[in-house]
Design a protein around this motif. Structure first.
Motif, mmCIF file in Angstrom:
data_model
loop_
_atom_site.group_PDB
_atom_site.id
_atom_site.type_symbol
_atom_site.label_atom_id
_atom_site.label_comp_id
_atom_site.label_asym_id
_atom_site.label_seq_id
_atom_site.Cartn_x
_atom_site.Cartn_y
_atom_site.Cartn_z
ATOM 1 N N GLY A 104 -13.482 -16.052 -8.022
ATOM 2 C CA GLY A 104 -12.752 -17.154 -7.405
ATOM 3 C C GLY A 104 -11.442 -16.787 -6.739
ATOM 4 N N ALA A 105 -11.157 -15.486 -6.612
ATOM 5 C CA ALA A 105 -9.909 -15.075 -5.962
ATOM 6 C C ALA A 105 -9.861 -15.584 -4.527
ATOM 7 C CB ALA A 105 -9.782 -13.552 -5.980
ATOM 8 N N GLU A 106 -8.684 -16.050 -4.119
ATOM 9 C CA GLU A 106 -8.504 -16.544 -2.756
ATOM 10 C C GLU A 106 -7.755 -15.547 -1.881
ATOM 11 O OE1 GLU A 106 -7.250 -20.719 -2.477
ATOM 12 O OE2 GLU A 106 -7.606 -20.845 -4.628
ATOM 13 N N LEU A 107 -7.272 -14.488 -2.485
ATOM 14 C CA LEU A 107 -6.578 -13.418 -1.780
ATOM 15 C C LEU A 107 -6.662 -12.179 -2.659
ATOM 16 C CD1 LEU A 107 -4.615 -12.513 0.572
ATOM 17 C CD2 LEU A 107 -2.732 -13.189 -0.943
ATOM 18 N N ILE A 108 -6.890 -11.017 -2.045
ATOM 19 C CA ILE A 108 -6.947 -9.764 -2.801
ATOM 20 C C ILE A 108 -5.879 -8.820 -2.257
ATOM 21 C CG2 ILE A 108 -8.338 -7.730 -3.362
ATOM 22 C CD1 ILE A 108 -10.799 -9.525 -3.368
ATOM 23 N N HIS A 109 -5.125 -8.239 -3.172
ATOM 24 C CA HIS A 109 -3.999 -7.368 -2.870
ATOM 25 C C HIS A 109 -4.462 -5.916 -2.986
ATOM 26 C CE1 HIS A 109 0.304 -6.185 -3.026
ATOM 27 N NE2 HIS A 109 -0.048 -5.343 -3.998
ATOM 28 N N ILE A 110 -4.345 -5.161 -1.894
ATOM 29 C CA ILE A 110 -4.784 -3.763 -1.887
ATOM 30 C C ILE A 110 -3.607 -2.864 -1.540
ATOM 31 C CG2 ILE A 110 -6.352 -2.065 -0.863
ATOM 32 C CD1 ILE A 110 -8.209 -4.382 -0.120
ATOM 33 N N VAL A 111 -3.405 -1.825 -2.346
ATOM 34 C CA VAL A 111 -2.343 -0.859 -2.071
ATOM 35 C C VAL A 111 -2.953 0.533 -1.940
ATOM 36 C CG1 VAL A 111 -0.222 0.217 -2.878
ATOM 37 C CG2 VAL A 111 -0.592 -2.215 -3.272
ATOM 38 N N ASP A 112 -2.652 1.184 -0.844
ATOM 39 C CA ASP A 112 -3.046 2.572 -0.621
ATOM 40 C C ASP A 112 -1.968 3.450 -1.256
ATOM 41 O OD1 ASP A 112 -3.650 5.086 0.347
ATOM 42 O OD2 ASP A 112 -3.990 4.439 2.411
ATOM 43 N N LEU A 113 -2.143 3.776 -2.523
ATOM 44 C CA LEU A 113 -1.130 4.560 -3.227
ATOM 45 C C LEU A 113 -0.941 5.931 -2.595
ATOM 46 C CD1 LEU A 113 -1.965 3.792 -6.984
ATOM 47 C CD2 LEU A 113 -0.020 2.946 -5.669
ATOM 48 N N SER A 114 -2.038 6.551 -2.209
ATOM 49 C CA SER A 114 -1.946 7.858 -1.545
ATOM 50 C C SER A 114 -1.177 7.704 -0.240
ATOM 51 C CB SER A 114 -3.345 8.411 -1.271
ATOM 52 O OG SER A 114 -4.115 8.480 -2.461
ATOM 53 N N GLY A 115 -1.444 6.627 0.477
ATOM 54 C CA GLY A 115 -0.752 6.373 1.735
ATOM 55 C C GLY A 115 0.731 6.127 1.542
ATOM 56 N N ALA A 116 1.081 5.406 0.473
ATOM 57 C CA ALA A 116 2.492 5.126 0.191
ATOM 58 C C ALA A 116 3.270 6.416 -0.012
ATOM 59 C CB ALA A 116 2.606 4.237 -1.047
ATOM 60 N N LYS A 117 2.642 7.369 -0.670
ATOM 61 C CA LYS A 117 3.306 8.641 -0.954
ATOM 62 C C LYS A 117 3.378 9.527 0.281
ATOM 63 C CE LYS A 117 3.493 11.874 -4.805
ATOM 64 N NZ LYS A 117 2.785 12.390 -6.000
ATOM 65 N N GLU A 118 2.326 9.484 1.100
ATOM 66 C CA GLU A 118 2.257 10.362 2.270
ATOM 67 C C GLU A 118 2.830 9.733 3.542
ATOM 68 O OE1 GLU A 118 -1.456 12.352 2.926
ATOM 69 O OE2 GLU A 118 -1.929 12.379 0.783
ATOM 70 N N GLY A 119 3.070 8.413 3.506
ATOM 71 C CA GLY A 119 3.641 7.755 4.667
ATOM 72 C C GLY A 119 2.664 7.512 5.794
ATOM 73 N N LYS A 120 1.392 7.410 5.457
ATOM 74 C CA LYS A 120 0.371 7.113 6.464
ATOM 75 C C LYS A 120 -0.836 6.479 5.780
ATOM 76 C CE LYS A 120 -1.637 11.745 6.118
ATOM 77 N NZ LYS A 120 -1.975 12.987 6.842
ATOM 78 N N ALA A 121 -1.727 5.885 6.574
ATOM 79 C CA ALA A 121 -2.903 5.203 6.008
ATOM 80 C C ALA A 121 -3.959 6.228 5.613
ATOM 81 C CB ALA A 121 -3.470 4.226 7.030
ATOM 82 N N VAL A 122 -4.035 6.515 4.334
ATOM 83 C CA VAL A 122 -4.986 7.516 3.831
ATOM 84 C C VAL A 122 -6.366 6.898 3.595
ATOM 85 C CG1 VAL A 122 -5.510 9.067 1.898
ATOM 86 C CG2 VAL A 122 -3.170 8.921 2.802
ATOM 87 N N HIS A 123 -6.401 5.663 3.109
ATOM 88 C CA HIS A 123 -7.673 5.023 2.738
ATOM 89 C C HIS A 123 -8.147 4.010 3.780
ATOM 90 C CE1 HIS A 123 -6.574 6.551 -1.321
ATOM 91 N NE2 HIS A 123 -7.882 6.697 -1.408
ATOM 92 N N ARG A 124 -7.829 4.250 5.039
ATOM 93 C CA ARG A 124 -8.165 3.303 6.105
ATOM 94 C C ARG A 124 -9.636 2.909 6.096
ATOM 95 N NH1 ARG A 124 -10.759 3.217 10.821
ATOM 96 N NH2 ARG A 124 -9.938 1.908 12.530
#
Length: 243
Positions: free
Chosen positions: A43-63
């Motif tokens: 029943g979630a109405e929004l899902i929160h996704i964080v690219d942890l690898s991307g946060a550390k590397e400063g780019k979209a790793v899990h695009r």
């Protein structure tokens, strides 16, 4: 109030970190797409996704994986981690991402945040992640000199969809929410606020419900769902006044 389940991506897997420490990770699934589908079913109405690898590397790793998740469900997703420029925001929007979360860049280039909000109205969210009173950056690996309330005030008129406030010392700990810092934020800005970090039980959800009238639009939770401490379906019902 929305209860928003979180998917943190690292090395292609669904993980949770303890207090943002990359050396203290727990792997909860090898199949993040399946996890997103479970959240949708609950029943979630929004899902929160964080690219942890991307946060550390400063780019979209899990695009590509994020694109796969967005296409596999009908629930809107918001994505953060490593988003440092307008091109990445545009790319995520083109992939079907509903909201794009800016963190580090909000501290360093607030004018870019304003430009992003102008170009992508209703789609830009800023995540204010704090350890103590100051905003953490670079995937929470370092601390800025900006007080979290100062940053919130600076960006209040930027045209953001919302602010996400994360208490890093509570994140992934299941210790319960820390109202000491979120209350001043709710009193400082008129923007919708989402709280992350420490949400661990149905009691936490009930405790936060009165803050909805102060501007708390939702809570983000991860580890508690994965460990079974929080039943997502029940939490959603309570947050919507259906239980």
């Amino acid at each position: 109030m929305l209860v928003v389940p979180a998917i943190d991506l690292k090395d292609g897997r669904c993980v949770r970190l303890y207090q943002g420490d990359y050396q203290k990770e727990t792997v909860y699934s090898e199949d993040p797409v399946a996890i997103a589908k479970e959240f949708e079913k609950a029943g979630a109405e929004l899902i929160h996704i964080v690219d942890l690898s991307g946060a550390k590397e400063g780019k979209a790793v899990h695009r590509n994986l994020i694109a796969q998740i967005a296409k596999s469900i009908s629930v809107p997703v918001e994505v953060g981690g490593g988003v440092r420029d307008l091109a990445t925001i545009e790319d995520y929007v083109s992939l079907g991402v509903d909201r794009v979360i800016l963190g580090t860049i909000a501290c360093r280039e607030p004018e870019l945040v304003r430009e992003a909000a102008r170009l992508f109205p209703g789609r830009v969210v800023v995540s204010i992640d704090v350890r103590g009173d100051y905003v953490a950056v670079e995937g929470w690996t370092s601390e800025s000199s900006i007080h979290y309330l100062e940053l919130a005030k600076l960006l209040e008129d930027a045209g953001l969809r919302a602010i996400i406030f994360t208490d890093i010392t509570r994140d992934g700990t299941e210790e319960g929410v820390n109202l000491k810092r979120v209350l001043p934020l709710l009193e400082t800005v008129s923007l919708p606020v989402y709280l992350a970090g420490g949400v661990s039980s149905i009691e936490d959800i009930k405790k936060l419900l009165p803050l909805e009238e102060k501007g708390l639009e939702g809570v983000i939770t991860g580890r508690a769902i994965y460990t079974g401490a929080l039943d997502l379906r029940e939490a959603i019902k309570i947050a919507k006044g259906m239980a």
